[in-house]
Design a protein around this motif. Sequence first.
Motif, PDB file in Angstrom:
ATOM      1  N   SER A 157      40.988  51.623  44.424  1.00 19.08           N
ATOM      2  CA  SER A 157      40.978  51.321  42.987  1.00 19.08           C
ATOM      3  C   SER A 157      40.418  49.923  42.704  1.00 19.08           C
ATOM      4  O   SER A 157      40.420  49.489  41.563  1.00 19.08           O
ATOM      5  CB  SER A 157      42.385  51.423  42.422  1.00 19.08           C
ATOM      6  OG  SER A 157      43.216  50.433  43.002  1.00 19.08           O
ATOM      7  N   LEU A 158      39.958  49.239  43.734  1.00 20.31           N
ATOM      8  CA  LEU A 158      39.443  47.877  43.603  1.00 20.31           C
ATOM      9  C   LEU A 158      40.407  46.962  42.854  1.00 20.31           C
ATOM     10  O   LEU A 158      40.049  46.272  41.914  1.00 20.31           O
ATOM     11  CB  LEU A 158      38.073  47.875  42.922  1.00 20.31           C
ATOM     12  CG  LEU A 158      36.962  48.536  43.724  1.00 20.31           C
ATOM     13  CD1 LEU A 158      35.692  48.601  42.906  1.00 20.31           C
ATOM     14  CD2 LEU A 158      36.714  47.798  45.022  1.00 20.31           C
ATOM     15  N   MET A 159      41.654  46.980  43.302  1.00 18.96           N
ATOM     16  CA  MET A 159      42.682  46.129  42.704  1.00 18.96           C
ATOM     17  C   MET A 159      43.131  45.115  43.745  1.00 18.96           C
ATOM     18  O   MET A 159      43.299  45.451  44.917  1.00 18.96           O
ATOM     19  CB  MET A 159      43.866  46.972  42.238  1.00 18.96           C
ATOM     20  CG  MET A 159      44.896  46.162  41.467  1.00 18.96           C
ATOM     21  SD  MET A 159      46.315  47.154  40.940  1.00 18.96           S
ATOM     22  CE  MET A 159      45.541  48.275  39.795  1.00 18.96           C
ATOM     23  N   VAL A 160      43.329  43.880  43.290  1.00 20.60           N
ATOM     24  CA  VAL A 160      43.757  42.801  44.168  1.00 20.60           C
ATOM     25  C   VAL A 160      45.032  42.192  43.580  1.00 20.60           C
ATOM     26  O   VAL A 160      45.102  41.933  42.380  1.00 20.60           O
ATOM     27  CB  VAL A 160      42.658  41.716  44.278  1.00 20.60           C
ATOM     28  CG1 VAL A 160      43.133  40.556  45.137  1.00 20.60           C
ATOM     29  CG2 VAL A 160      41.378  42.307  44.812  1.00 20.60           C
TER      30      VAL A 160
ATOM     31  N   TRP B 132      35.462  40.504  36.415  1.00 20.13           N
ATOM     32  CA  TRP B 132      36.683  41.283  36.557  1.00 20.13           C
ATOM     33  C   TRP B 132      37.730  40.790  35.556  1.00 20.13           C
ATOM     34  O   TRP B 132      37.770  39.618  35.195  1.00 20.13           O
ATOM     35  CB  TRP B 132      37.270  41.130  37.954  1.00 20.13           C
ATOM     36  CG  TRP B 132      36.479  41.774  39.053  1.00 20.13           C
ATOM     37  CD1 TRP B 132      35.452  42.650  38.943  1.00 20.13           C
ATOM     38  CD2 TRP B 132      36.675  41.569  40.449  1.00 20.13           C
ATOM     39  NE1 TRP B 132      34.997  43.015  40.172  1.00 20.13           N
ATOM     40  CE2 TRP B 132      35.728  42.374  41.125  1.00 20.13           C
ATOM     41  CE3 TRP B 132      37.558  40.802  41.204  1.00 20.13           C
ATOM     42  CZ2 TRP B 132      35.645  42.423  42.510  1.00 20.13           C
ATOM     43  CZ3 TRP B 132      37.479  40.850  42.578  1.00 20.13           C
ATOM     44  CH2 TRP B 132      36.523  41.658  43.224  1.00 20.13           C
ATOM     45  N   SER B 133      38.590  41.674  35.177  1.00 19.70           N
ATOM     46  CA  SER B 133      39.720  41.316  34.335  1.00 19.70           C
ATOM     47  C   SER B 133      40.801  40.688  35.223  1.00 19.70           C
ATOM     48  O   SER B 133      41.068  41.184  36.316  1.00 19.70           O
ATOM     49  CB  SER B 133      40.268  42.579  33.662  1.00 19.70           C
ATOM     50  OG  SER B 133      41.464  42.291  33.004  1.00 19.70           O
ATOM     51  N   ILE B 134      41.395  39.604  34.747  1.00 16.61           N
ATOM     52  CA  ILE B 134      42.460  38.934  35.493  1.00 16.61           C
ATOM     53  C   ILE B 134      43.723  38.967  34.653  1.00 16.61           C
ATOM     54  O   ILE B 134      43.700  38.638  33.474  1.00 16.61           O
ATOM     55  CB  ILE B 134      42.092  37.468  35.813  1.00 16.61           C
ATOM     56  CG1 ILE B 134      40.845  37.410  36.681  1.00 16.61           C
ATOM     57  CG2 ILE B 134      43.263  36.751  36.473  1.00 16.61           C
ATOM     58  CD1 ILE B 134      40.366  35.995  36.940  1.00 16.61           C
ATOM     59  N   SER B 135      44.827  39.382  35.269  1.00 18.05           N
ATOM     60  CA  SER B 135      46.120  39.401  34.592  1.00 18.05           C
ATOM     61  C   SER B 135      47.118  38.615  35.415  1.00 18.05           C
ATOM     62  O   SER B 135      47.040  38.585  36.639  1.00 18.05           O
ATOM     63  CB  SER B 135      46.630  40.842  34.438  1.00 18.05           C
ATOM     64  OG  SER B 135      45.741  41.601  33.674  1.00 18.05           O
ATOM     65  N   GLN B 136      48.052  37.982  34.718  1.00 15.83           N
ATOM     66  CA  GLN B 136      49.104  37.225  35.374  1.00 15.83           C
ATOM     67  C   GLN B 136      50.426  37.840  34.952  1.00 15.83           C
ATOM     68  O   GLN B 136      50.603  38.250  33.811  1.00 15.83           O
ATOM     69  CB  GLN B 136      49.024  35.756  34.943  1.00 15.83           C
ATOM     70  CG  GLN B 136      50.066  34.849  35.553  1.00 15.83           C
ATOM     71  CD  GLN B 136      51.282  34.676  34.654  1.00 15.83           C
ATOM     72  OE1 GLN B 136      51.225  34.840  33.455  1.00 15.83           O
ATOM     73  NE2 GLN B 136      52.400  34.349  35.269  1.00 15.83           N
ATOM     74  N   LEU B 137      51.367  37.920  35.882  1.00 13.99           N
ATOM     75  CA  LEU B 137      52.664  38.514  35.612  1.00 13.99           C
ATOM     76  C   LEU B 137      53.755  37.565  36.067  1.00 13.99           C
ATOM     77  O   LEU B 137      53.712  37.060  37.196  1.00 13.99           O
ATOM     78  CB  LEU B 137      52.786  39.856  36.355  1.00 13.99           C
ATOM     79  CG  LEU B 137      54.112  40.572  36.278  1.00 13.99           C
ATOM     80  CD1 LEU B 137      54.370  41.058  34.854  1.00 13.99           C
ATOM     81  CD2 LEU B 137      54.124  41.749  37.238  1.00 13.99           C
ATOM     82  N   ASP B 138      54.689  37.312  35.195  1.00 18.39           N
ATOM     83  CA  ASP B 138      55.846  36.500  35.538  1.00 18.39           C
ATOM     84  C   ASP B 138      57.042  37.437  35.600  1.00 18.39           C
ATOM     85  O   ASP B 138      57.353  38.105  34.614  1.00 18.39           O
ATOM     86  CB  ASP B 138      56.060  35.411  34.485  1.00 18.39           C
ATOM     87  CG  ASP B 138      57.187  34.460  34.848  1.00 18.39           C
ATOM     88  OD1 ASP B 138      57.576  34.410  36.032  1.00 18.39           O
ATOM     89  OD2 ASP B 138      57.680  33.768  33.946  1.00 18.39           O
ATOM     90  N   VAL B 139      57.690  37.532  36.741  1.00 11.90           N
ATOM     91  CA  VAL B 139      58.804  38.453  36.921  1.00 11.90           C
ATOM     92  C   VAL B 139      60.113  37.727  36.627  1.00 11.90           C
ATOM     93  O   VAL B 139      60.425  36.718  37.253  1.00 11.90           O
ATOM     94  CB  VAL B 139      58.823  39.030  38.359  1.00 11.90           C
ATOM     95  CG1 VAL B 139      59.981  39.994  38.539  1.00 11.90           C
ATOM     96  CG2 VAL B 139      57.497  39.691  38.680  1.00 11.90           C
TER      97      VAL B 139
END
Length: 181
Positions: free
Chosen positions: A168-171, A88-95
Amino acid sequence: MMAEEIATLERMGTWDLVPHLAHVRPITCKWVYKVKTRSDGSLERYKARLVARGFQQEHGRDYDKTFAPVAHMTTVRSLLVVASVHEWSISQLDVKNVFLNGELREEVYMQPPLGYSVPEGMVCRLRRSLYGLKQAPRAWFQHFASVVIAARFSASAHDPALFVHTSSLMVVLVFSSMLMT
């Protein structure tokens, strides 16, 4: 630096200026400055953040509950293993200014920050959470959870910081990098 932070606070509607009433005990705030550097050590920018002095808050007066869930380390590790196995593709988000998205339910009053011009006898009635407030993480998490649940994510029964969108199989996993220090 400070002007940029004040502009963000005003754009987000962080506070209303109200008369300082006798029964109101406003907390104070302070500016925290940081030098941001790039990975090679060169200067990226200077940063200023307004921080409320939450240690002046009193339970039952200007805050009640403070707990906000963050991901359990076992959930983080398990999710990384599953993502690796399934490629799976993994993304990180800093708000940026994440706590300003939390709406306060309590009445919290704060002295105007140094360098912010206000009429005499006025204080800031906070509408949004600021760094340093005892309830800031909780207020932000409640807002975040309401947004992802409205987007048809389901909260995990085992880890309240884990949200799954099955169609959408999103976590989405809420994780604080401060846990890694």
